[in-house]
Each structure stands twice: as structure tokens, then as C-alpha cells.
Design a protein around this motif. Structure first.
Motif, PDB file in Angstrom:
ATOM      1  N   ILE A 193     -14.672 -13.476  82.533  1.00 27.06           N
ATOM      2  CA  ILE A 193     -15.768 -12.502  82.610  1.00 27.06           C
ATOM      3  C   ILE A 193     -15.265 -11.175  83.175  1.00 27.06           C
ATOM      4  O   ILE A 193     -15.611 -10.099  82.680  1.00 27.06           O
ATOM      5  CB  ILE A 193     -16.938 -13.072  83.456  1.00 27.06           C
ATOM      6  N   SER A 194     -14.404 -11.254  84.187  1.00 32.44           N
ATOM      7  CA  SER A 194     -13.876 -10.028  84.793  1.00 32.44           C
ATOM      8  C   SER A 194     -13.044  -9.234  83.793  1.00 32.44           C
ATOM      9  O   SER A 194     -13.157  -8.005  83.718  1.00 32.44           O
ATOM     10  CB  SER A 194     -12.995 -10.357  86.005  1.00 32.44           C
ATOM     11  N   ILE A 195     -12.215  -9.947  83.020  1.00 38.19           N
ATOM     12  CA  ILE A 195     -11.366  -9.256  82.041  1.00 38.19           C
ATOM     13  C   ILE A 195     -12.241  -8.525  81.012  1.00 38.19           C
ATOM     14  O   ILE A 195     -11.997  -7.360  80.682  1.00 38.19           O
ATOM     15  CB  ILE A 195     -10.403 -10.255  81.347  1.00 38.19           C
ATOM     16  N   ILE A 196     -13.278  -9.198  80.541  1.00 36.29           N
ATOM     17  CA  ILE A 196     -14.160  -8.578  79.546  1.00 36.29           C
ATOM     18  C   ILE A 196     -14.823  -7.327  80.143  1.00 36.29           C
ATOM     19  O   ILE A 196     -14.900  -6.273  79.495  1.00 36.29           O
ATOM     20  CB  ILE A 196     -15.223  -9.580  79.047  1.00 36.29           C
ATOM     21  N   MET A 197     -15.279  -7.456  81.386  1.00 40.20           N
ATOM     22  CA  MET A 197     -15.946  -6.309  82.007  1.00 40.20           C
ATOM     23  C   MET A 197     -14.968  -5.131  82.173  1.00 40.20           C
ATOM     24  O   MET A 197     -15.320  -3.985  81.884  1.00 40.20           O
ATOM     25  CB  MET A 197     -16.534  -6.689  83.371  1.00 40.20           C
ATOM     26  N   ILE A 198     -13.747  -5.440  82.589  1.00 39.82           N
ATOM     27  CA  ILE A 198     -12.757  -4.371  82.779  1.00 39.82           C
ATOM     28  C   ILE A 198     -12.464  -3.677  81.443  1.00 39.82           C
ATOM     29  O   ILE A 198     -12.366  -2.449  81.367  1.00 39.82           O
ATOM     30  CB  ILE A 198     -11.466  -4.935  83.425  1.00 39.82           C
ATOM     31  N   LEU A 199     -12.367  -4.483  80.376  1.00 48.55           N
ATOM     32  CA  LEU A 199     -12.119  -3.891  79.040  1.00 48.55           C
ATOM     33  C   LEU A 199     -13.253  -2.940  78.652  1.00 48.55           C
ATOM     34  O   LEU A 199     -13.013  -1.857  78.139  1.00 48.55           O
ATOM     35  CB  LEU A 199     -11.968  -5.002  78.001  1.00 48.55           C
ATOM     36  N   CYS A 200     -14.485  -3.357  78.934  1.00 49.10           N
ATOM     37  CA  CYS A 200     -15.640  -2.519  78.597  1.00 49.10           C
ATOM     38  C   CYS A 200     -15.606  -1.208  79.400  1.00 49.10           C
ATOM     39  O   CYS A 200     -15.820  -0.120  78.849  1.00 49.10           O
ATOM     40  CB  CYS A 200     -16.943  -3.264  78.880  1.00 49.10           C
ATOM     41  N   ILE A 201     -15.337  -1.350  80.687  1.00 49.51           N
ATOM     42  CA  ILE A 201     -15.315  -0.153  81.546  1.00 49.51           C
ATOM     43  C   ILE A 201     -14.168   0.767  81.119  1.00 49.51           C
ATOM     44  O   ILE A 201     -14.336   1.991  81.045  1.00 49.51           O
ATOM     45  CB  ILE A 201     -15.210  -0.547  83.041  1.00 49.51           C
ATOM     46  N   ALA A 202     -13.012   0.159  80.797  1.00 49.46           N
ATOM     47  CA  ALA A 202     -11.855   0.965  80.378  1.00 49.46           C
ATOM     48  C   ALA A 202     -12.193   1.728  79.101  1.00 49.46           C
ATOM     49  O   ALA A 202     -11.900   2.936  78.981  1.00 49.46           O
ATOM     50  CB  ALA A 202     -10.650   0.054  80.154  1.00 49.46           C
ATOM     51  N   TYR A 203     -12.854   1.044  78.148  1.00 53.32           N
ATOM     52  CA  TYR A 203     -13.217   1.714  76.898  1.00 53.32           C
ATOM     53  C   TYR A 203     -14.143   2.895  77.191  1.00 53.32           C
ATOM     54  O   TYR A 203     -13.956   3.987  76.652  1.00 53.32           O
ATOM     55  CB  TYR A 203     -13.902   0.731  75.934  1.00 53.32           C
ATOM     56  N   GLU A 204     -15.137   2.643  78.037  1.00 44.41           N
ATOM     57  CA  GLU A 204     -16.108   3.701  78.335  1.00 44.41           C
ATOM     58  C   GLU A 204     -15.448   4.885  79.025  1.00 44.41           C
ATOM     59  O   GLU A 204     -15.776   6.050  78.755  1.00 44.41           O
ATOM     60  CB  GLU A 204     -17.229   3.149  79.213  1.00 44.41           C
ATOM     61  N   THR A 205     -14.524   4.590  79.919  1.00 43.90           N
ATOM     62  CA  THR A 205     -13.823   5.665  80.636  1.00 43.90           C
ATOM     63  C   THR A 205     -13.021   6.521  79.665  1.00 43.90           C
ATOM     64  O   THR A 205     -13.062   7.762  79.718  1.00 43.90           O
ATOM     65  CB  THR A 205     -12.895   5.060  81.716  1.00 43.90           C
ATOM     66  N   ILE A 206     -12.290   5.842  78.753  1.00 41.36           N
ATOM     67  CA  ILE A 206     -11.480   6.574  77.777  1.00 41.36           C
ATOM     68  C   ILE A 206     -12.387   7.400  76.853  1.00 41.36           C
ATOM     69  O   ILE A 206     -12.114   8.572  76.577  1.00 41.36           O
ATOM     70  CB  ILE A 206     -10.598   5.588  76.963  1.00 41.36           C
ATOM     71  N   ALA A 207     -13.487   6.774  76.415  1.00 41.32           N
ATOM     72  CA  ALA A 207     -14.417   7.476  75.521  1.00 41.32           C
ATOM     73  C   ALA A 207     -15.005   8.713  76.209  1.00 41.32           C
ATOM     74  O   ALA A 207     -15.129   9.779  75.607  1.00 41.32           O
ATOM     75  CB  ALA A 207     -15.518   6.523  75.070  1.00 41.32           C
ATOM     76  N   ALA A 208     -15.352   8.553  77.502  1.00 38.56           N
ATOM     77  CA  ALA A 208     -15.923   9.682  78.258  1.00 38.56           C
ATOM     78  C   ALA A 208     -14.898  10.797  78.405  1.00 38.56           C
ATOM     79  O   ALA A 208     -15.224  11.988  78.292  1.00 38.56           O
ATOM     80  CB  ALA A 208     -16.373   9.200  79.634  1.00 38.56           C
ATOM     81  N   PHE A 209     -13.640  10.414  78.615  1.00 36.12           N
ATOM     82  CA  PHE A 209     -12.566  11.402  78.746  1.00 36.12           C
ATOM     83  C   PHE A 209     -12.399  12.176  77.439  1.00 36.12           C
ATOM     84  O   PHE A 209     -12.290  13.404  77.428  1.00 36.12           O
ATOM     85  CB  PHE A 209     -11.266  10.676  79.140  1.00 36.12           C
ATOM     86  N   ARG A 210     -12.439  11.433  76.331  1.00 37.41           N
ATOM     87  CA  ARG A 210     -12.262  12.087  75.024  1.00 37.41           C
ATOM     88  C   ARG A 210     -13.455  13.000  74.720  1.00 37.41           C
ATOM     89  O   ARG A 210     -13.300  14.064  74.142  1.00 37.41           O
ATOM     90  CB  ARG A 210     -12.089  11.038  73.930  1.00 37.41           C
ATOM     91  N   ARG A 211     -14.641  12.563  75.128  1.00 36.97           N
ATOM     92  CA  ARG A 211     -15.830  13.396  74.921  1.00 36.97           C
ATOM     93  C   ARG A 211     -15.710  14.688  75.733  1.00 36.97           C
ATOM     94  O   ARG A 211     -16.035  15.771  75.271  1.00 36.97           O
ATOM     95  CB  ARG A 211     -17.094  12.639  75.347  1.00 36.97           C
ATOM     96  N   SER A 212     -15.221  14.533  76.968  1.00 44.20           N
ATOM     97  CA  SER A 212     -15.139  15.710  77.846  1.00 44.20           C
ATOM     98  C   SER A 212     -14.127  16.728  77.313  1.00 44.20           C
ATOM     99  O   SER A 212     -14.256  17.927  77.544  1.00 44.20           O
ATOM    100  CB  SER A 212     -14.756  15.288  79.267  1.00 44.20           C
ATOM    101  N   LYS A 213     -13.113  16.225  76.548  1.00 40.18           N
ATOM    102  CA  LYS A 213     -12.105  17.144  76.003  1.00 40.18           C
ATOM    103  C   LYS A 213     -12.686  18.065  74.931  1.00 40.18           C
ATOM    104  O   LYS A 213     -12.210  19.163  74.713  1.00 40.18           O
ATOM    105  CB  LYS A 213     -10.952  16.324  75.390  1.00 40.18           C
ATOM    106  N   ILE A 214     -13.700  17.555  74.214  1.00 41.53           N
ATOM    107  CA  ILE A 214     -14.245  18.366  73.113  1.00 41.53           C
ATOM    108  C   ILE A 214     -15.497  19.125  73.514  1.00 41.53           C
ATOM    109  O   ILE A 214     -16.136  19.757  72.675  1.00 41.53           O
ATOM    110  CB  ILE A 214     -14.525  17.502  71.866  1.00 41.53           C
TER     111      ILE A 214
END
Lengths: 337, 390
Positions: free
Chosen positions: A298-319
Motif C-alpha cells: 500500500i505504501s509503495i502504491i501511495m508513493i507512486l501516486c504522490i510521485a506522479y502528482e509531484t512530477i505532473a505539478a512540476f511540469r504544469r508549473s513550467k508551462i
């Protein structure tokens, strides 16, 4: 007809369903997983977590955290079973008293956050300790309280016995649908998303943000109190130390909310997705039988979700600041539109 | 016609082959059982699978509600806590013994949570099962009631030959064992005592007689104190069966036999040595010379915290007794910092449960309630209980 494109955004938007499907496929390879008994047991044992997760989701959509969910439900269970066994009140009154406690807790949480401007994390953390203290005052010498086996046996053995899940789960499902409809189809519900997305915009649009915030805390606490009280009745006993030693129900609720796609900063999310994720987590727990493995996966799945969201937010902030028409043109050229 | 004849012949042949095989398995199981009882030893060199102690339950001096009104120091008050006094006429229909032998049977054991004691128990359970030819899966819910409930459902779904549970909560036990028995699986309760009405769904309970051993400990303490003085109590987790047994067992014994001994205070700081040390230090400051003895629910971390507080205050006149026995407890007894501890064999606890399950599969009559043997350990006899089990 709109063309459906399977890309990262699509997968992310539907991750709760994908998670459930993947877990269900793994279940096919797990011996004795798809038995009526197992499905009923898995859903029944995790119903309380669904109530807590949905309560947590509502607050998170509004941009807040409610850390009282676990203790609110435990205290409600103690009050419900306590008033029934000590004062001999009928079940309906006991449930209402427990729910009233939930309303009070939610109101206090909401007022602390909106009027005293205390961070929701701190306010609900403090409230959590107050509830804990009250529980020990209410049941000082008892590890558990209650034990009305007649009600317990009727509810578990006789009521809707033909269905592959318990009446408790069915009530929870109805509650989830009501909250989902409220959030999605009512003006107040849409306002919850608005204050979570951008509280200033909401204010400019004339939304009474304080009132909505208090309402979300009250709904969250009422859901937890109702879930806790019913859990006490259905299981026949309420434990004062519930969740203090194993996997914390608060953590499970939080995990289901995050994996279900609710934005940790508020503004988006769905109780239905949280519900789907919670079912997937329940099935996952049934597949990985050892607690250690459950926590790890469960922890691994949650970390993957948070990591995806963080990367997506970073990419959004770049544009940010790029003109949309130029960006769309660029994406079309790259074939990413 | 020809097909039917073939089927009948096949059936007869299968039965002819199976019946002797079952009989052989039963004979082999019985032989293996006898060998295991005689040979499997605990790490402190006692028999692991000895026969348990059984006795008739004395009559209660009133209903549970009436007894609740009595004073805490009155032993009659605790009748329904001390004895598993259930109404046998309400018993569920238990699955019958297959009487085909323990060899090849699969058991699921659900313990209460991670602890050195539990590790020792689990290893002993596996060892005892192997000795009688059974296999076992052990689930550890890590002290969480809802996880234990989930494990019970999971175990029922797996359909083992028997399920043994250490219930986390006496009150929850009835529902847990009802689910197991309703599913037609033999249910065994071990170690912690269930609520009496849970016995209607429990084929057999095995475990320590906590009340008996703590009463003995209380009597020994009273004698050591010369019948007068002040005693303070550190309890087990509030509400669990060891809480009542280890607090009110010695307290009522002292009140019965030595009425001049006063109870000074009762505290539940948990099992952290530092928290216990703080409580005992406060007691020494608050009660001064009035504090003559301390009764502990645990002889490991609680005893360490107590010994540290006593040493820091220079009050080596305070007599400390505890429920035991752990490695730390034995060391404290040897060092003279713990006067006495009760002997509660963790491995014999597991052994007695496995013994009872194996007897059930072997078609033997099993007692509904049986207890492991107990003793009192002090500086004089501690050597015969070493090395400690956990």
C-alpha cells in the motif's frame, strides 16, 4: 464522438478504477479469493475505513485535513454502545447521540479553522487528543464496551443474508452515493471544490467559504460518527484502542483518498473514487495476507501516486504563462494534443 | 448396467483402500502424539505438551450484576472474571472429531501481536505441531482488533482443519468464535480468556490460570511482608483479562489473608521501563516508608523500570513481585532486585493448545477448559527455570 486517448493523464484520471481492476485480476490467481464468504468478509471488515476515507476526502477536496476521523468514529462507537448498555436507550437514539457528537466535533474543527485561522492539521490534531482523552474518561476501566449480541446476530445473520455483502456495507454504499451526488450535483457541493481550488476566487464569486468549510468538517465527522456507531453495533463491541496498534484507520483513509486522486492541496477529487480505491485496498489486503506485506504494498502504491502528482505539478508549473493557443499549436506539432 | 457395476466396484475398492489407511493414520498419530508428549521439551527443560490442569468451577455467590456491587478487594466480586463460567446448555453444535489422526492436519493459529513472548509462543506452536504431524500457518494481527477479525475471516475462507485464536478482546471473542464454529471449523481458544458466553462457540480453551498463579504470588508476598504494610500495583493493559487477574488476584488474596496490608495505589503506565520508573519514583516520594511492596503485571520492562527507580531512591527494602517469567525477570531475581515471579510457561501454553487439538483429531475426549502448570520462582529455585524461554 470524442476520441478516447490512453495516455498518462487518462491513466491518472482513472487510476482508482485501474487499481481496482489490477487487484481483481491478481485475485484470480489467489486461491479461494473469489468466494462469497471472502468477498463478504473483506468488504465487511473494511467498511469502517470507507466511512473514514470518505470523510477525509470531503475535507481534502475543500483544501483541509481532518485528522480526527479515526477517534471520532471510535468515540461514536463507544457512545452508541455505552448509552445502549448503560442507559438502556433504544438503538436509534444511541446512534443519534453518537451522530450529534460528530456534529459537535465537526463544528468545533470548522470553527477553529475558519474563525481562529488555525491550520486544519494543527486544529484537528489537537481535537484528536481531546477525543482520545474523552474516550478514556468515558470508559476508564474498559478495553471494550457493549456486547449486545442479539442485535449483532440479527444484523449479521438474518438481515439481507442473500447478498454477498453485509447490511453495514450497503448502508455505507448508500451514504457514499448521497455524498457523491451532493458534491457533484448541488451548488453547495460544487462550492466545496471551488474553495478547495482557490479560496480567493471562491470569495470573489460570492461563496461563503467559512460556512462551506465548517460544513465539510461537519459532514466528515458525521460520516465517521455514523460509520463508527454502526460498526460498533454490527461487530457487537467497541474497542477503545481501535487502530492504535495496527495499521491506523486514519492512514488507510488518507491513503485511499490520495490514491483515489484527490488533490492534496484541494479542489479536485471524488468520494466515489475514494470508495473504489478503498475496495481495491480491501481486496489487496485479502491477497497479501500478512500485515507487513499489506503495509509495504500500500505504501509503495501511495508513493507512486504522490510521485506522479509531484512530477505532473512540476511540469504544469513550467508551462505557466505560456499562451494556450501557442502551446496547443506546439502540442499538435509534436503529436501530443 | 455394466457402468453401474464398475462404479460400485470402484467405490468398494476405494473404501477398502481408504479405511485401513485412515486406521493406520490414526494409529500412527496416536503413537506420534505419545512420543511428542514424552520428548518435546521447552527451552528451560520442562515437558512442553504435558496434560493440563482441570478443576470444577466453584459456585458464584450471585449474578454478575449482583457481584459488581461488591468491593474490589472482595474475591467473590471477580468470580465471572476468574472462572470461565458459561451455560453449557447454550453450546452451539460443534463439529465432530474426524477421529482419523492428527497427522496431515492443517491448523491456522491467530495470535495477538508482536512481542518477544509471541515469537517464543509461535516457535513453540510450530514445533509442537510438527511433533504431532500437523502443519500450521500463523497470522499476527499486531494487536489490532479489526486486523484480527479480518484474519479470522481469512482463515475461515481458507478452510483449515482447525483454527486456534488468542483473542485480543474478551468481548469480541464470542463473535469471532461464532463465525468459526458456524463455518463448521473446530475452534480453539488459547492464552487469553474469552468472555464466558464465547465458550458456547469454543471447542476447548487452554492457557495459563493467571488468577491462580497471581493469588499464590500474593500469598507469598503477604507472608514476606509479615502481614502488614502498603502495596502498590502496576497493571497490565486496562480491560484485558491479565489486567483483572494480575491486579485483583493478589489484591483479593492479600485482603482475605492479610487484612492489615493496605492498597496504596494502582497505576497503568504501560510496558515502557521509563514510564514505570517515573510512576514508582513518584510513589516513593509520595508514600515514603508506607510503600513496602510493589506488584507488577510484567517482569520484563516493568520490572526494569521499577528496579531502576528503587535503586535511584536507595529503597532496597521495597519488595517487588511480578508475573513472569522473562529473561530480564530471571536476571533481576538472581540480582536480588525482584523477590519473586510467577512461572507461566509460554511454550507449554502453545504445547497444551496443540496437545488438545491433536487429541481432538485423534478422537479422544478433550477437556473444555484446561490450564498449564504454574510455579513460583525466587532466588533459590531460579536456576531450574533457566535458560528463560523469552
Amino acid at each position: 464522438m470524442k476520441k478516447m486517448k490512453i495516455n498518462g493523464a487518462f491513466l491518472n484520471a482513472n487510476r482508482a478504477w485501474i487499481f481496482l481492476i489490477v487487484v481483481m485480476i491478481i485475485g484470480v490467481f489467489t486461491p479461494k479469493f473469489y468466494t462469497a464468504y471472502n468477498i463478504k468478509a473483506i468488504t465487511g471488515n473494511n467498511t469502517l475505513f470507507i466511512w473514514l476515507a470518505c470523510g477525509f476526502t470531503i475535507c481534502m477536496i475543500a483544501g483541509n485535513m481532518d485528522l480526527t476521523v479515526q477517534y471520532c468514529s471510535t468515540f461514536a462507537a463507544l457512545i452508541c454502545l455505552g448509552t445502549h448498555s448503560r442507559q438502556k436507550w433504544p438503538w436509534l437514539i444511541c446512534i443519534l447521540v453518537a451522530v450529534l457528537m460528530g456534529v459537535i466535533v465537526g463544528m468545533i474543527n470548522g470553527l477553529l479553522v475558519t474563525k481562529l485561522k488555525i491550520s486544519a492539521f494543527i486544529a484537528t490534531l489537537g481535537m484528536q487528543f481531546i477525543l482520545r482523552g474523552l474516550m478514556y474518561l468515558y470508559a476508564p476501566d474498559e478495553q471494550s464496551i457493549g456486547r449486545d449480541m442479539a442485535a449483532n446476530e440479527f444484523l449479521n445473520d438474518k438481515l439481507i443474508k442473500f447478498l454477498p455483502f453485509s447490511a453495514y456495507f450497503l448502508i455505507c454504499l448508500i451514504a457514499v452515493l448521497i455524498v457523491w451526488i451532493f458534491l457533484r450535483w448541488t451548488r453547495t457541493g460544487r462550492n466545496v471544490y471551488m474553495i478547495g481550488g482557490n479560496i480567493e476566487t471562491a470569495w470573489l464569486a460570492g461563496v461563503k467559504s467559512s460556512r462551506i468549510t465548517i460544513l465539510t468538517f461537519v459532514i466528515s465527522s458525521v460520516l465517521c460518527a455514523l460509520g463508527g456507531a454502526l460498526n460498533g453495533i454490527f461487530s457487537g463491541a467497541a474497542n477503545i484502542s481501535m487502530g492504535e496498534k495496527g495499521i491506523s484507520p486514519l492512514m488507510i483513509g488518507m491513503t485511499a483518498t490520495i490514491i483515489g486522486g484527490t488533490d492534496t492541496s484541494g479542489g479536485s477529487g471524488s468520494v466515489l473514487n475514494t470508495f473504489i480505491t478503498m475496495i481495491a485496498l480491501a481486496f489487496l489486503k485479502g491477497i497479501f495476507k500478512k500485515t507487513e506485506m499489506q503495509v509495504l504494498v500500500i505504501s509503495i502504491i501511495m508513493i507512486l501516486c504522490i510521485a506522479y502528482e509531484t512530477i505532473a505539478a512540476f511540469r504544469r508549473s513550467k508551462i505557466l504563462g505560456i499562451r494556450p493557443n501557442l502551446r496547443n499549436e506546439y502540442l499538435r506539432e509534436k503529436g501530443k494534443a | 448396467m455394466k457402468r453401474r457395476t464398475t462404479l460400485v466396484l470402484t467405490g468398494v475398492l476405494a473404501a477398502a483402500l481408504t479405511v485401513p489407511a485412515l486406521a493406520d493414520n490414526l494409529e500412527d498419530s496416536k503413537a506420534k502424539f505419545e512420543e511428542a508428549v514424552q520428548s518435546v521439551m521447552t527451552t528451560d527443560n520442562h515437558l512442553m505438551m504435558e496434560e493440563g490442569i482441570t478443576f470444577d468451577i466453584p459456585e458464584a455467590q450471585g449474578t454478575a450484576e449482583e457481584l459488581e456491587e461488591l468491593d474490589d478487594s472482595n474475591s467473590a466480586k471477580w468470580h465471572y472474571y476468574e472462572y470461565i463460567d458459561w451455560d453449557e446448555s447454550e453450546d452451539a453444535e460443534f463439529p465432530a472429531s474426524p477421529a482419523d489422526g492428527s497427522i496431515g492436519k492443517h491448523v491456522i493459529s491467530i495470535v495477538h501481536g508482536a512481542h518477544a513472548w509471541t515469537t517464543c509462543y509461535m516457535e513453540a506452536f510450530e514445533q509442537a505441531c510438527e511433533a504431532v504431524g500437523m502443519t500450521v500457518d500463523i497470522y499476527d494481527p499486531n494487536w489490532d482488533q479489526s486486523v484480527q477479525d479480518g484474519y479470522i475471516d481469512q482463515a475461515i475462507n481458507e478452510g483449515p482443519d482447525a483454527i486456534a485464536v488468542i483473542p485480543l478482546s474478551a468481548d469480541h471473542a464470542r463473535q469471532q468464535f461464532k463465525n468459526i464454529t458456524d463455518a463448521g471449523i473446530p475452534a480453539f481458544c488459547t492464552n487469553t480468556t474469552p468472555a464466558a458466553d464465547a465458550m458456547n462457540y469454543i471447542l476447548a480453551y487452554t492457557g495459563p490460570n493467571d488468577w491462580y498463579q497471581m493469588r499464590n504470588l500474593g500469598a507469598a508476598l503477604g507472608e514476606k511482608l509479615g502481614g502488614k504494610g502498603g502495596v502498590a500495583y502496576i497493571t497490565h493493559n486496562v480491560g484485558g483479562s491479565p489486567y483483572y487477574a494480575r491486579l485483583y488476584g493478589p489484591m483479593t488474596e492479600l485482603a482475605d489473608k492479610y487484612p492489615d496490608i493496605k492498597t496504596l495505589d494502582i497505576q497503568s503506565p504501560g510496558f515502557e521501563a521509563a514510564a514505570v520508573k517515573q510512576v514508582v519514583s513518584d510513589w516513593i516520594t509520595k508514600f515514603g516508608d508506607e510503600l513496602n511492596a510493589i506488584v507488577l503485571a510484567d517482569d520484563s520492562d516493568q520490572a526494569i523500570g521499577t528496579a531502576e527507580a528503587i535503586e535511584a531512591a536507595g529503597r532496597d527494602d521495597i519488595i517487588v513481585v511480578a508475573a513472569g517469567i522473562s529473561k530480564q525477570g530471571a536476571e533481576l531475581i538472581q540480582a536480588g532486585k525482584l523477590y519473586m515471579a510467577s512461572y507461566q510457561s509460554c511454550q507449554a501454553d502453545a504445547g497444551l493448545c496443540v496437545r488438545t487439538i491433536a487429541q481432538f483429531f485423534n478422537g479422544e475426549e478433550i477437556p473444555r477448559v484446561s490450564y498449564i502448570k504454574t510455579d513460583l520462582i525466587n532466588q533459590e529455585n531460579v536456576e531450574s527455570f533457566l535458560p528463560c524461554q523469552w
